[in-house]
Design an enzyme around this catalytic site. Sequence first.
Site, PDB file in Angstrom:
ATOM      1  N   ARG A   1       0.825  -1.216   0.000  1.00  0.00           N
ATOM      2  CA  ARG A   1       0.000   0.000   0.000  1.00  0.00           C
ATOM      3  C   ARG A   1       0.858   1.266   0.000  1.00  0.00           C
ATOM      4  O   ARG A   1       0.437   2.303  -0.515  1.00  0.00           O
ATOM      5  CB  ARG A   1      -0.937   0.000   1.203  1.00  0.00           C
ATOM      6  CG  ARG A   1      -2.174  -0.844   0.956  1.00  0.00           C
ATOM      7  CD  ARG A   1      -3.086  -0.824   2.154  1.00  0.00           C
ATOM      8  NE  ARG A   1      -4.416  -1.279   1.794  1.00  0.00           N
ATOM      9  CZ  ARG A   1      -5.333  -1.632   2.688  1.00  0.00           C
ATOM     10  NH1 ARG A   1      -5.064  -1.586   3.973  1.00  0.00           N
ATOM     11  NH2 ARG A   1      -6.534  -2.027   2.278  1.00  0.00           N
TER      12      ARG A   1
ATOM     13  N   LYS B   1     -16.073 -15.420   5.993  1.00  0.00           N
ATOM     14  CA  LYS B   1     -17.512 -15.329   6.259  1.00  0.00           C
ATOM     15  C   LYS B   1     -18.369 -15.116   5.023  1.00  0.00           C
ATOM     16  O   LYS B   1     -18.119 -14.214   4.227  1.00  0.00           O
ATOM     17  CB  LYS B   1     -17.769 -14.171   7.211  1.00  0.00           C
ATOM     18  CG  LYS B   1     -17.325 -14.453   8.642  1.00  0.00           C
ATOM     19  CD  LYS B   1     -17.450 -13.181   9.412  1.00  0.00           C
ATOM     20  CE  LYS B   1     -17.798 -13.397  10.863  1.00  0.00           C
ATOM     21  NZ  LYS B   1     -18.074 -12.085  11.474  1.00  0.00           N
TER      22      LYS B   1
ATOM     23  N   GLY C   1      -7.142  -6.457   0.427  1.00  0.00           N
ATOM     24  CA  GLY C   1      -5.963  -6.469   1.257  1.00  0.00           C
ATOM     25  C   GLY C   1      -5.408  -7.874   1.459  1.00  0.00           C
ATOM     26  O   GLY C   1      -4.233  -8.132   1.215  1.00  0.00           O
TER      27      GLY C   1
ATOM     28  N   GLY D   1     -12.430  -4.070   1.351  1.00  0.00           N
ATOM     29  CA  GLY D   1     -13.815  -3.649   1.549  1.00  0.00           C
ATOM     30  C   GLY D   1     -14.261  -2.690   0.455  1.00  0.00           C
ATOM     31  O   GLY D   1     -15.376  -2.786  -0.061  1.00  0.00           O
TER      32      GLY D   1
HETATM   33  C1  3PG Z   1      -8.629  -1.710   5.020  1.00  0.00           C
HETATM   34  O1  3PG Z   1      -7.575  -2.211   5.386  1.00  0.00           O
HETATM   35  O2  3PG Z   1      -9.629  -2.383   4.732  1.00  0.00           O
HETATM   36  C2  3PG Z   1      -8.676  -0.221   4.834  1.00  0.00           C
HETATM   37  O3  3PG Z   1      -7.454   0.365   5.179  1.00  0.00           O
HETATM   38  C3  3PG Z   1      -9.816   0.353   5.636  1.00  0.00           C
HETATM   39  O4  3PG Z   1      -9.618   0.056   6.988  1.00  0.00           O
HETATM   40  P1  3PG Z   1     -10.874  -0.140   7.938  1.00  0.00           P
HETATM   41  O5  3PG Z   1     -11.578  -1.371   7.464  1.00  0.00           O
HETATM   42  O6  3PG Z   1     -10.327  -0.255   9.332  1.00  0.00           O
HETATM   43  O7  3PG Z   1     -11.748   1.087   7.781  1.00  0.00           O
END
Ligand code: 3PG
Length: 398
Positions: free
Chosen positions: A40, A205, A355, A379
Amino acid sequence: MKTLDDLLGEGVSGRRVLVRADLNVPFDKSDPTVISDDGRIRAVLPTLVALRDAGAKVIVMSHLGRPKGAPDPAFTLAPVASRLGELLGAPVVFASDTVGSSATEAAAALLGGQVLLLENLRFNAGETAKDDASRGAFADELAALADVYVDDAFGAVHRKHASVYDVPARLPHYAGGLVVREVEVLRKVTETPEKPYVVVLGGSKVSDKLAVIKALLPKVDKLLVGGGMCFTFLKAQGHEVGKSLLEAEMIETCAALLAEADGRIVLPVDVVAATAFSADADHEIVGVADIPAEQLGLDIGPRSVALFNEAIASARTVFWNGPMGVFELAPFAAGTRGVAEAITKIDGFSVVGGGDSAAAVRTLGIDESGFGHISTGGGASLEYLEGKTLPGLAALES
Ligand code: 3PG
Ligand code: MG
């Protein structure tokens, strides 16, 4: 939406540019000061280098982990500042707060071509506050540090947070190169995927992936399901899954999805079952009809890899999110590796979303250049595919 190129065209020499990056990187489990995957950080470098080389005063901000709205040394961005400096080949000034005296003084002292990183945004409760006034108050202070705002934090665009959603309402705002590229790629796989379109989903999940499964099912030729979530589907098919991960309340939903998919959801036919969640545990490959009651499935088996790879090989578009097994433990990495390698070989366009899957690719040492695109957002990319409005993108568009 205006982009970094527009901003560079306007000229940024000597201007203070506040860049929201997603520097939320994983750390080594045995040494919490060592960054285990700096993907990242590297992903946002082109934007930072372009601004720096154009003479901007570059102020970078990010979150790291989920601290509870107050300073917490376990979540400091200090190691990230060092790594960023190494990658930029020039020291990065690090502020020990976000909008306090350290940040404001460092920002005021910054010269054109220098880079400053603020401490973790989530050390301030205003960053993630639900109420607009608290977020707005924090955003006011962040915005006061700069003249313009660039969002290159694709991994955080699904968060309605001060640095993502409220700061762009207060400053001229631009999408960074990473955000532009991510959106372009995800739009392509959402709106005009070349067929056959195969989606590979893993992770633990079903409930996390339900919305994306529903959104994608009408568009895909095959949806391959591995990872912990496959056991709820296998249970819905009538198999006993032993001690494997199971979301009992999702079994009926999975059964309905299988019926709706009419053969397009493909499940594993064998799994690696172990006596415990551990690299040293006894384990064996078993058919999905024969998972021992006292064991748990921790990876998909070789016949499943072959079955999945057959579907992947004929695809012209593949989107993959979520590991097939517990790839961090060597005995349970073969499923993720096998599927990932198959995806690198397709004659078409592949996207790694997320990620965890992106980290799996790098941890397993799979050639990154074999993929069409490796997203920095887990996400965020899923919510994009779900068709949701992402607050960060909406803010850049308005
Ligand atoms: C992630 O790693 O999914 C992003 O950096 C967002 O982080 P978060 O899910 O803690 O908001
Ligand atoms: Mg997340």
